[in-house]
Write a protein that holds these residues in place. Structure first.
Motif, PDB file in Angstrom:
ATOM      1  N   VAL A   1       0.855  -1.191   0.000  1.00 36.53           N
ATOM      2  CA  VAL A   1       0.000   0.000   0.000  1.00 36.53           C
ATOM      3  C   VAL A   1       0.890   1.239   0.000  1.00 36.53           C
ATOM      4  O   VAL A   1       1.806   1.356   0.806  1.00 36.53           O
ATOM      5  CB  VAL A   1      -0.931   0.017   1.229  1.00 36.53           C
ATOM      6  N   THR A  22      -4.310   9.675   0.689  1.00 35.10           N
ATOM      7  CA  THR A  22      -4.984   8.669  -0.115  1.00 35.10           C
ATOM      8  C   THR A  22      -4.107   7.428  -0.227  1.00 35.10           C
ATOM      9  O   THR A  22      -2.917   7.534  -0.547  1.00 35.10           O
ATOM     10  CB  THR A  22      -5.306   9.209  -1.508  1.00 35.10           C
ATOM     11  N   ARG A  26      -6.829  -0.874   0.156  1.00 32.91           N
ATOM     12  CA  ARG A  26      -7.616  -0.822   1.397  1.00 32.91           C
ATOM     13  C   ARG A  26      -6.689  -0.816   2.605  1.00 32.91           C
ATOM     14  O   ARG A  26      -5.704  -1.534   2.652  1.00 32.91           O
ATOM     15  CB  ARG A  26      -8.543  -2.039   1.465  1.00 32.91           C
ATOM     16  N   THR A  27      -7.050   0.022   3.550  1.00 33.53           N
ATOM     17  CA  THR A  27      -6.298   0.085   4.802  1.00 33.53           C
ATOM     18  C   THR A  27      -7.274  -0.078   5.963  1.00 33.53           C
ATOM     19  O   THR A  27      -8.486   0.075   5.788  1.00 33.53           O
ATOM     20  CB  THR A  27      -5.557   1.417   4.957  1.00 33.53           C
ATOM     21  N   TRP A  49     -11.091   1.511  10.841  1.00 34.40           N
ATOM     22  CA  TRP A  49     -11.749   1.340   9.547  1.00 34.40           C
ATOM     23  C   TRP A  49     -13.187   1.869   9.564  1.00 34.40           C
ATOM     24  O   TRP A  49     -13.615   2.574   8.663  1.00 34.40           O
ATOM     25  CB  TRP A  49     -11.755  -0.129   9.155  1.00 34.40           C
ATOM     26  N   ARG A  68     -12.505   9.804   7.637  1.00 39.59           N
ATOM     27  CA  ARG A  68     -12.078   8.995   6.505  1.00 39.59           C
ATOM     28  C   ARG A  68     -13.242   8.725   5.569  1.00 39.59           C
ATOM     29  O   ARG A  68     -14.408   8.707   5.995  1.00 39.59           O
ATOM     30  CB  ARG A  68     -11.437   7.687   6.974  1.00 39.59           C
ATOM     31  N   ASN A  70     -13.867   5.698   3.117  1.00 40.82           N
ATOM     32  CA  ASN A  70     -13.339   4.409   2.688  1.00 40.82           C
ATOM     33  C   ASN A  70     -13.564   4.147   1.198  1.00 40.82           C
ATOM     34  O   ASN A  70     -12.802   3.412   0.576  1.00 40.82           O
ATOM     35  CB  ASN A  70     -13.951   3.288   3.525  1.00 40.82           C
ATOM     36  N   ASN A  73     -10.585   5.536  -0.138  1.00 39.34           N
ATOM     37  CA  ASN A  73      -9.338   5.140   0.552  1.00 39.34           C
ATOM     38  C   ASN A  73      -8.573   6.357   1.053  1.00 39.34           C
ATOM     39  O   ASN A  73      -7.340   6.425   0.957  1.00 39.34           O
ATOM     40  CB  ASN A  73      -8.436   4.316  -0.373  1.00 39.34           C
TER      41      ASN A  73
END
Length: 120
Positions: A1, A22, A26-27, A49, A68, A70, A73
């Motif tokens: 990532v 960014t 996915r994190t 998350w 955030r 998602n 990202n």
């Protein structure tokens, strides 16, 4: 990532800046840290998350907001009521596991850093 941070710059004390970070994938846990010359990297804020777990360093509580998106990202750091002591290089970080951590060693990926300069 890979993480790409942006949004740094200069502001007057009392002003605002918004940082974005960014991720290329996915994190899970994402955080912001800051560093000034000659000092260690300090924890600023982190968010899980789901956004259900958020933590702030005492010195930014009530002034900074982490959030955030998602779908994009992307994690944000809204910085209000800036102070001269907020000056530094801000790094975003991401971890594959965990709900929240203030320890840099718990994060697996780091962005390149973005400079924030606050003048009094």
């Amino acid at each position: 990532v890979q993480l790409q941070a942006s949004g740094g710059g200069s502001a007057q004390a009392g002003g605002s800046l918004r940082l974005s970070c960014t991720a290329s994938g996915r994190t899970y846990l994402m955080g912001w840290f800051r560093q000034t010359p000659g000092k260690e990297r300090d924890f600023v804020a982190c968010i899980s998350w789901s956004g259900g777990t958020i933590d702030y360093a005492d010195f930014v509580k009530g002034r900074f907001t982490i959030s955030r998106d998602n779908a994009k990202n992307t994690v944000y750091l809204q910085m209000n009521s800036l102070k001269a002591e907020d000056t530094g290089v801000y790094y975003c970080a991401a971890a594959r596991f965990g709900m929240g951590s203030r320890e840099p060693s718990d994060y697996d990926h780091w962005g390149q850093g973005t400079q924030v300069t606050v003048s009094s």
